[in-house]
Motif scaffolding. Sequence first.
Motif, PDB file in Angstrom:
ATOM      1  N   ALA A 174       0.554  -1.288  -0.003  1.00 19.38           N
ATOM      2  CA  ALA A 174       0.052   0.094  -0.083  1.00 19.38           C
ATOM      3  C   ALA A 174       0.877   1.362  -0.058  1.00 19.38           C
ATOM      4  O   ALA A 174       1.889   1.072   0.452  1.00 19.38           O
ATOM      5  N   ALA A 175       0.308   2.384  -0.792  1.00 16.81           N
ATOM      6  CA  ALA A 175       1.047   3.572  -0.616  1.00 16.81           C
ATOM      7  C   ALA A 175       1.152   4.068   0.893  1.00 16.81           C
ATOM      8  O   ALA A 175       0.088   3.853   1.528  1.00 16.81           O
ATOM      9  N   THR A 176       2.094   4.553   1.282  1.00 16.06           N
ATOM     10  CA  THR A 176       2.316   5.354   2.527  1.00 16.06           C
ATOM     11  C   THR A 176       2.561   6.495   2.453  1.00 16.06           C
ATOM     12  O   THR A 176       3.472   7.364   2.059  1.00 16.06           O
ATOM     13  N   ALA A 177       2.122   7.176   3.592  1.00 15.92           N
ATOM     14  CA  ALA A 177       2.191   8.781   3.635  1.00 15.92           C
ATOM     15  C   ALA A 177       3.186   9.012   4.619  1.00 15.92           C
ATOM     16  O   ALA A 177       3.363   8.236   5.709  1.00 15.92           O
ATOM     17  N   GLY A 178       3.712  10.576   4.617  1.00 13.41           N
ATOM     18  CA  GLY A 178       4.594  10.795   5.711  1.00 13.41           C
ATOM     19  C   GLY A 178       6.124  10.486   5.453  1.00 13.41           C
ATOM     20  O   GLY A 178       6.980  10.625   6.536  1.00 13.41           O
ATOM     21  N   LEU A 179       6.508   9.768   4.485  1.00 12.53           N
ATOM     22  CA  LEU A 179       8.024   9.407   4.245  1.00 12.53           C
ATOM     23  C   LEU A 179       8.415   9.865   2.946  1.00 12.53           C
ATOM     24  O   LEU A 179       8.081   9.532   1.988  1.00 12.53           O
ATOM     25  N   ASP A 181       9.126  12.329  -0.397  1.00 14.46           N
ATOM     26  CA  ASP A 181       7.990  12.700  -1.308  1.00 14.46           C
ATOM     27  C   ASP A 181       6.881  11.603  -1.626  1.00 14.46           C
ATOM     28  O   ASP A 181       6.029  12.154  -2.014  1.00 14.46           O
ATOM     29  N   GLU A 182       7.202  10.360  -1.484  1.00 21.96           N
ATOM     30  CA  GLU A 182       6.236   9.448  -1.625  1.00 21.96           C
ATOM     31  C   GLU A 182       6.886   8.044  -1.149  1.00 21.96           C
ATOM     32  O   GLU A 182       8.036   7.899  -1.116  1.00 21.96           O
ATOM     33  N   ALA A 183       5.980   7.338  -0.513  1.00 23.15           N
ATOM     34  CA  ALA A 183       6.505   5.970  -0.139  1.00 23.15           C
ATOM     35  C   ALA A 183       5.633   4.778  -0.487  1.00 23.15           C
ATOM     36  O   ALA A 183       4.302   4.981  -0.738  1.00 23.15           O
ATOM     37  N   TYR A 184       5.945   3.722  -0.493  1.00 22.93           N
ATOM     38  CA  TYR A 184       5.315   2.440  -0.485  1.00 22.93           C
ATOM     39  C   TYR A 184       5.600   1.325   0.346  1.00 22.93           C
ATOM     40  O   TYR A 184       6.983   0.995   0.486  1.00 22.93           O
ATOM     41  N   THR A 185       4.815   0.675   1.207  1.00 22.50           N
ATOM     42  CA  THR A 185       4.897  -0.363   2.128  1.00 22.50           C
ATOM     43  C   THR A 185       4.715  -1.685   1.431  1.00 22.50           C
ATOM     44  O   THR A 185       3.516  -1.730   1.085  1.00 22.50           O
ATOM     45  N   ILE A 186       5.389  -2.727   1.756  1.00 20.33           N
ATOM     46  CA  ILE A 186       5.247  -4.101   1.579  1.00 20.33           C
ATOM     47  C   ILE A 186       5.021  -4.848   2.802  1.00 20.33           C
ATOM     48  O   ILE A 186       6.218  -4.739   3.335  1.00 20.33           O
ATOM     49  N   THR A 187       4.249  -5.530   2.899  1.00 23.59           N
ATOM     50  CA  THR A 187       4.264  -6.231   4.190  1.00 23.59           C
ATOM     51  C   THR A 187       3.946  -8.035   4.016  1.00 23.59           C
ATOM     52  O   THR A 187       3.448  -8.384   3.040  1.00 23.59           O
ATOM     53  N   LEU A 199       8.879  -4.159   4.376  1.00 24.76           N
ATOM     54  CA  LEU A 199       9.399  -3.329   3.403  1.00 24.76           C
ATOM     55  C   LEU A 199       9.005  -2.116   3.066  1.00 24.76           C
ATOM     56  O   LEU A 199       7.923  -2.125   2.879  1.00 24.76           O
ATOM     57  N   ILE A 200       9.815  -0.876   2.844  1.00 17.83           N
ATOM     58  CA  ILE A 200       9.436   0.181   2.785  1.00 17.83           C
ATOM     59  C   ILE A 200      10.353   0.922   1.678  1.00 17.83           C
ATOM     60  O   ILE A 200      11.550   0.981   1.807  1.00 17.83           O
ATOM     61  N   ALA A 201       9.900   1.230   0.599  1.00  9.66           N
ATOM     62  CA  ALA A 201      10.609   2.144  -0.267  1.00  9.66           C
ATOM     63  C   ALA A 201      10.077   3.674  -0.200  1.00  9.66           C
ATOM     64  O   ALA A 201       8.960   3.926  -0.339  1.00  9.66           O
ATOM     65  N   SER A 202      10.970   4.506  -0.082  1.00  7.23           N
ATOM     66  CA  SER A 202      10.592   6.146  -0.082  1.00  7.23           C
ATOM     67  C   SER A 202      11.480   6.883  -0.879  1.00  7.23           C
ATOM     68  O   SER A 202      12.734   6.569  -0.881  1.00  7.23           O
ATOM     69  N   SER A 223      10.179  -0.321  13.217  1.00  4.06           N
ATOM     70  CA  SER A 223      11.409  -0.262  13.251  1.00  4.06           C
ATOM     71  C   SER A 223      11.811   0.010  11.755  1.00  4.06           C
ATOM     72  O   SER A 223      12.533   0.806  11.298  1.00  4.06           O
ATOM     73  N   ALA A 224      11.128  -0.508  10.474  1.00  2.00           N
ATOM     74  CA  ALA A 224      11.360  -0.254   9.121  1.00  2.00           C
ATOM     75  C   ALA A 224      10.965   1.382   9.025  1.00  2.00           C
ATOM     76  O   ALA A 224      11.884   2.071   8.398  1.00  2.00           O
ATOM     77  N   LYS A 225       9.904   1.745   9.587  1.00  2.00           N
ATOM     78  CA  LYS A 225       9.741   3.136   9.365  1.00  2.00           C
ATOM     79  C   LYS A 225      10.657   4.280   9.720  1.00  2.00           C
ATOM     80  O   LYS A 225      10.757   5.251   9.649  1.00  2.00           O
ATOM     81  N   LYS A 226      11.072   3.800  11.136  1.00  6.14           N
ATOM     82  CA  LYS A 226      12.136   4.612  11.917  1.00  6.14           C
ATOM     83  C   LYS A 226      13.253   4.657  11.124  1.00  6.14           C
ATOM     84  O   LYS A 226      14.029   5.801  10.941  1.00  6.14           O
ATOM     85  N   LEU A 227      13.813   3.560  10.647  1.00  6.83           N
ATOM     86  CA  LEU A 227      15.176   3.634   9.742  1.00  6.83           C
ATOM     87  C   LEU A 227      14.902   4.154   8.581  1.00  6.83           C
ATOM     88  O   LEU A 227      15.905   5.037   8.149  1.00  6.83           O
ATOM     89  N   ALA A 228      13.841   4.110   7.703  1.00  2.00           N
ATOM     90  CA  ALA A 228      13.397   4.974   6.405  1.00  2.00           C
ATOM     91  C   ALA A 228      13.639   6.293   6.810  1.00  2.00           C
ATOM     92  O   ALA A 228      14.262   7.203   5.992  1.00  2.00           O
ATOM     93  N   ALA A 229      12.859   6.969   7.866  1.00  2.00           N
ATOM     94  CA  ALA A 229      12.942   8.289   8.158  1.00  2.00           C
ATOM     95  C   ALA A 229      14.265   8.554   8.500  1.00  2.00           C
ATOM     96  O   ALA A 229      14.611   9.838   8.043  1.00  2.00           O
ATOM     97  N   HIS A 230      15.205   7.798   9.341  1.00  2.76           N
ATOM     98  CA  HIS A 230      16.616   8.405   9.494  1.00  2.76           C
ATOM     99  C   HIS A 230      17.296   8.390   8.308  1.00  2.76           C
ATOM    100  O   HIS A 230      17.997   9.624   7.987  1.00  2.76           O
ATOM    101  N   VAL A 231      17.387   7.684   7.463  1.00  5.55           N
ATOM    102  CA  VAL A 231      18.137   7.729   6.144  1.00  5.55           C
ATOM    103  C   VAL A 231      17.494   9.012   5.452  1.00  5.55           C
ATOM    104  O   VAL A 231      18.370   9.680   4.575  1.00  5.55           O
TER     105      VAL A 231
END
Length: 237
Positions: A174-179, A181-187, A199-202, A223-231
């Motif tokens: 699903a598309a993910t907001a807040g990361l 310009d755009e992001a997509y999350t796979i579970t 898995l998160i691609a942002s 933890s995935a969202k936190k790591l993505a935000a940090h990078v």
Amino acid sequence: MRLPSHAAKLLAVAALPLALAACSSSTSEDSAAGPATSTAPSKAADPNAGLLTGTQLKKALAPASYFPSGFAPDAGLARDTGDTYQAPATKSAAKPHCADLAATSWISLTGVEGVSFAQSSHVNKNTSAELDQEIDVYRGTTGADVLKDLAAVVAACPSYTDSDTHSKVKVTGAATAGLGDEAYTITLTSGAWETGTTLIASRTGTAVVSVLSTDGADNGAASAKKLAAHVLASLKA
């Protein structure tokens, strides 16, 4: 240095007025014909101008100090493109190898390769939890296409068989907001696993940050969202 003979010198001096006369004639003709135009080819623009190199991307990855206690880097999975760029490539992703969603470079399932990248992996030897991070840089608007292609990968891979447990793994995205310009999350989830994988691609500009996490009872989502935000923050800095 061998000097020219006296006869050669005389010939050179004698030829000089003729050369000057020829130049004068040519100049007069050029003036009559109009201003001369340059035929020198223009220098092609560098398609990689302004794009980060692998060396620069490596510095934007989360350092070892970022990861929770118990996690250690897997040196064999740390790599980057250094100070040079690689040729971009696109291959058909119509039939992706769905099991590669569990691999460190799962972003390559889109079939698109950027011009530079850096990646690393950290594993907790006590719990086997894994945290992977990668940054890929693309030319132009290709990074936005990669995000769109991920939805196509999920559509083509509603499930796959885990080679370790021989169990069916369910794939949702699903598309993910807040990361960025755009992001997509796979579970990824399976009844045979203690916890699933997130898995998160942002994307931020021409760079796409992709992370994988199996750390946490929430399928590694937090933890995935936190790591993505940090990078992403490191890239902007």
